[in-house]
Each structure stands twice: as C-alpha cells, then as structure tokens.
Enzyme design. Sequence first.
Site, PDB file in Angstrom:
ATOM      1  N   HIS A  10      -0.968  -0.538   9.699  1.00  0.00           N
ATOM      2  CA  HIS A  10      -1.358   0.030  10.997  1.00  0.00           C
ATOM      3  C   HIS A  10      -1.922   1.442  10.879  1.00  0.00           C
ATOM      4  CE1 HIS A  10      -1.641   0.135  15.295  1.00  0.00           C
ATOM      5  NE2 HIS A  10      -0.865   1.208  15.372  1.00  0.00           N
ATOM      6  N   HIS A  28      -3.961  -4.240  14.115  1.00  0.00           N
ATOM      7  CA  HIS A  28      -2.895  -5.097  14.624  1.00  0.00           C
ATOM      8  C   HIS A  28      -3.081  -6.489  14.043  1.00  0.00           C
ATOM      9  CE1 HIS A  28      -1.501  -2.346  17.881  1.00  0.00           C
ATOM     10  NE2 HIS A  28      -2.773  -1.970  17.898  1.00  0.00           N
TER      11      HIS A  28
END
Length: 769
Positions: free
Chosen positions: A171, A414
């Site tokens: 991330h 994501h």
Amino acid sequence: MASDAASGQKRPAEAEPEGNPDDKLTFQPLGAGQEVGRSCHILKYKGKTIMLDCGVHPGEKGLESLPYTGYLDVEEIDLLLVTHFHVDHCAAVPWLMERTTFAGKVYMTHPTKAIFRWVLDDYIRVSNIGAESQLYDERDIQNAMGKIETIDFHQTVDVGGIKITPYHAGHVLGACMFMIEIAGVKVMYTGDYSREEDRHLMQAELVKDKPDILITESTFGTHVHEPRDAREARFTAAVSSIVRRGGRCLIPVFAVGRAQELLLILDEYWERNAELRSSKIPIYFASQLAKKCMKAFIGFPNAMNMHIRERMKDPRSNPFHFKHVSELRSAAHLDDSGPSVVLASPGMLQNSTSRELFEAWCTDPKNGIIIAGYSVEGTLAKEISTESVDKIDTLGGQKLPLRMSVESISFAAHVDYVQNRDFVRATSAPKVILVHGEQNEMLKFKTGLERHFESDTDYNFNVYNPENLEELAFYFRGEKMAKVIGKACAVMRDVGDGRSTIDGAELEGGKKKRSLVGTVISGLLVNPVSTFNYHIYDPSELTEHTDLKTSKLMQHQVVAFPHGFGFLEHFMALMHGNAVKSVGRETLEIVGKVKMIHDGSAKTVTLSWVASAENDMWADSVLATIMHIEDSPASIKISQPHSHHDHSHDKPAAMEEDGQPVEDQVLRIDPKTQASRFVNFETFRTKLCDFLRAHYGGAECTLMDDQGADGATIRVTVDSLDATILVTKGAGSEGLPVLSVESTDETLEQGVSRACEKFKQTAEPFFVL
C-alpha cells in the site's frame, strides 16, 4: 444498533449462538462501514477495548468528518492501532488524543510515525475551514507525537494482555496489517493492503498463523485490476498524448505513497524518450510535504522491496534522486507558458494546489487530467471520473465548463477482487468482516466470495458486511491452559526414573510411562487480567512468583462462661466428638482450626481462629454450642454446688477456689438421675427451637401442631426457605424423640437434619421422658 451476526453467511447457516458473556467478542465500525473514509473500528473482548485506525472522511469538513465516537466512551479504549499515514486512517488521532478523555496507548510503525507528523501538518494547513472549526492545532500534533509508541514489523508487543504483531501490507511506506491476540483468540486487521509488488514497495505478507477473525478492506469490490505493465503503458501514453498536443497534464495525487510510484514511472519514461527530453517538457511535483517525506523514503529502505534496496546501496543510483522532476512550491510559481506535467496534492481535488490548477486548466480542451488514485464519494475527483460532467463548481462559488479530457487509470495500491479473494482463502479465517468499501462494492465482494467458495468443502466461513455502528457479536470458548509452577508441580514428578507423561505413551522395549491423567494437583489458580495466562502456584510461593501479597487475619472472640473447664470439654465432646483435642492446660482445639482457652478466674472462654470461610463456620458452630450450654437448665443444675457429701477421710475432695467441686468430680454425676426433675418432652421441643435459632443466626421456629407427649410439628424458616420437623415419641420408655425433616430445598433439608442430629447428641445425657 446490534446484530446477531447473521448479516452474512456462506451458505444458509444459523446466527452466531448466544453464549457465556465472558466469551463474547464484539466488532463495531465507527467509520468505513459500507463506506470509504474515516476508518475506525472497535474490537472488544475479555474486558479489553481496541480501536483500529482513527481517520477522517475526505469528503467532509470539521466535526462532520470524524468517526462516530459519540457512541463510545473513549476512556474505555485500551489501545489504538494505526495501520498507515493516509488521512482517512490517521487524521483524527490528535483530536482523539488531545481533545477527548482518551488515555490508552497508540502504536504505529516507525516509517508511519516519521511521515504522520508531516501529513497532519499539511492536513490542517490545506483544510479550507477557519481556525475555530479545526479539529486540532499544531500544538496538539506535537503533544500527540510524544505519546505515540512505535513497533517494528514482526515484533510482538504485549500491551496489558493484548498481543500485537505488525506485518507488511504494501500500500504505502510503513503500512502494516495487525495480528491481534487476546486470551488465545486471534484477529487480523488488514487496513489498506496490496498484494502486488510495484516499483518501490513489497507486496502484503501471507501470515502463517490462522486468525479466528479476518477484518479486510473491500475497496474495489469485484473489480479486477489490469496488469501492471499494461496499466503503466496506458498511463505514459495518456501523459504523452496530452503534452504532445500542447496541453497541460494534471495528475492529482496523495503527497506520499502513489506520488512516488508515479514519479518513478515518469522519470524512467522521460529518460527513455529522447523526444520529450529534447522538447524540454517539464515534470513538476507540487508538494512541500512530499519533499519532507522523501527523507523517510531514503531513511527506511528495509520497508521497501528488494529492487529499491539494491539500488539505494549506491548513492549515485538512488531512484528517488529524480533526473527529470522539478519541485513546484505552489501554483503561483508555475511557468504556465507551455505544455507540462504536474503532480499535485490533494489526490481528490478537495482544495489547495491540485484544485487551483484544475480550475485554471479545465476550460481548455488541449489540457487533460488523469485520476490515478482511488476517490471517495462526495469528492470532485470521484464526480468527474464516474459521471458525465459539463460544468464544475469552483471553490469561489463560480461555475466553469469542463472541457479538458478526463481519464481514470488506477494506481491505487488496494487489492482487487482476485487478490482479496485469494488472500481470504490463504488465511482460512472462519469469520470474515468486510470494511472500507462503498455499500454496493462491499455487497458485490461478499456475494462473490460466497459464490466462489460455495463448492469448497474444506473452507467453511461466514462473511459479514456491517454498516457504521452495527455491532457483530461472536463467542469464543477456547481451551484454558494452566501452567503448574514451582512446588505445585511436585506431584507430577516421577520419584523413580522421571518417566511421567500425560498420556502414558510407550517407551522403547514396550515399557510404558506412568500416566498422570487423573492426578490431583493442588494450589492457587492465578489468572492475571493483564496477561490471560493461567498459573497454579503453591500458596507459599505466591509472593515469589507474583505481585500478590499474602496475609492472615486472626480472629479472637471472648465469651462469658461461668462454668468449669471440664463441663465445657464434656459439652464440646458431645457436640463435635473426636474433632475436639486438648492442646494445653484448659485449652481445646476444634478440628484443628478453632482454639478455645478457658479462664476460670475471669469466667470467660476465648475463641481464636484464622479467618476463612471454613474456619468462620466452625467458630460459629462452637459459639452456638457455648450459647446453648448457657441456655440449658441441665447445665445450670449440674454447675450448682451439690448437697451430697463425701464422708471418705482417705482422700479429701478437690475444690476450686470458688468452692465448687473440680470438674472430674462433677462429670461423675449421672446426669439422667438428676435431669428427670426438669427435662421433659416440652423442654426438648423448646430447646430444639432455641438451638436452631442460634445455629442459623436468628431463624424463625414456629410450633405448628402440638400433640403433647405424642409429638409436634415445627416449621423452621431460613432466608425465606421453609423446613418442617416432625417430632414424635421415640421407642422405649427412655428413648429420645424421633426427628424427621422435610423441605422443598434439598440443601436446607440436609442442613437442618444435621443440626437436629447434633442437638440430639447434646441432649441425650440430660433427657428423661
């Protein structure tokens, strides 16, 4: 708002059954429940309360952007875990720590804390609201920074019985997934995570430990990302197309995270493309925050992938020393005389530089904007990327036509549907809770999971998609294990060859070890709330192994007793039998627990015992016996001076100082020959009631049916419970009455029966029909 945990099921299944309240675990989203933004969740188990992230909603301002903490007593929170530095996960932390009564601990990784301060400084700087509406100020941030504790990846920390371990989440730099363990129950919270390694970050780890509950994001629902190479090629082609037609290319980005990934792609693309270099088309990065945060990227190479780590070993090849990227302090400093590429924050066009440039360029069709990150509902970036928009509202309240090209090429770090689905299966978590997803996307992902694993008989799981403030409840009973420590484990040692085992497994040669199954282990079971570790200690070692202190409370009670010691000893023997032991001059010990010291000169009896539930009961029984002696006419008669006279001159009768005969002489008197003058059936009934009242500390005794010498019925009431005693004439002319006890309460019936037997033993020497 409560839930019976039936909101999501793989197959038709029963709701989570009600169980012992002590085994109840609850989960409640205060934000990011069927939405993206203000991530904040509450986990409660075994008296512990953990908050997972505490962010704001990028589409709201001021107090409206906060999680729904008004439904929670923040003083109850023991621990706050922050997964990464994005504002929707951390920007409410200073407000919680400095503007509320929160007093728990806060943990985040080292890279997250390094960037956290700069992100929040920038957040309050660019917020388009007055100072009076700000959630906090720079002083609050500074105070919060001093209280936040850091944790390394893979390091396990025990915080008052809550074990936490962070794992790499991909991330952004420093982002982590937390494994949380309380009393043996494991919960994994992914936060935002990525299972795809990019140009600078590693992918999220697969953790070996199986969690009982997995709390995972569902941002992209059932959407599947296009391959990274194809996505990069489409991105660079779109940028090239805009600048080649003489336009300005705006790329709104978060200052830290995806911005660095896109800069690496563009810097490399410019290096390969001689035409763009010769045209001297500039690439600008308009973020003072990014410049500060770049120090963290250089300072934490171990938080990035192996490719970056290898390149950073040589300062000359450091990938973050960009060749074709220039810093832009603000929109006012831009030389807007020709085509250019500008990466500017914030990433959702809420305000500041990216919004200013967008409003300045949106009317020219040569210009273009590329939405490269995820945008939440309620933001301008989401609006122009998902809807057909002809006009936009400026921050100044004007309307402008939207003529520039708009393209969405997601580099949001994501997981997509496939990556998220496979991660769920890899964890094998039986309970999966979805967060951080818009309502429709979350429902799509939930449905997709259930359908995909419907035929997987090896994986039985339930999926839940709670909305904000909806509470899920689960029950974990689990095995409770206790470690036997010190002297308490002596019983487990084999006196012979030490070959003891729990199951009696065989040794070589067919010999068996001795089995310890059924062995009784005595000791104190200690269960500290702070650790949930059960231990069994010998009482003598309690202070050595724990912080507990031991002490004894000695009880003393002095009772008036005008009679001699022999008489006291006789009555005690009648009542308690072999439990009475003489341990000194005029001193008795009852069952080794209550000591009685008779003082003839003071006419008292002193009872002494170590306070405990059992010892107190014995002391009460002894005291009741003494009081019964005082109430008994027989005791008065026997303790009086006797009229008979010993004429023997061979041996004078021994006398006490007060003139009474010594006790051995008194006890030789036949009580039956003298008791006939004053003990009869009526007295027996009366004294039985007196005894029961003393025995039960004021119980009600009522004579229900008086039949004279033939019998009677007595009702005894103790704590609103009744027992009936049927008193009937005994067999023979001198037999004691027969006592039969009945009660609807078995415990009371047994207790009254025992009391009646004790009374009969005491009364027998003095009763004559």
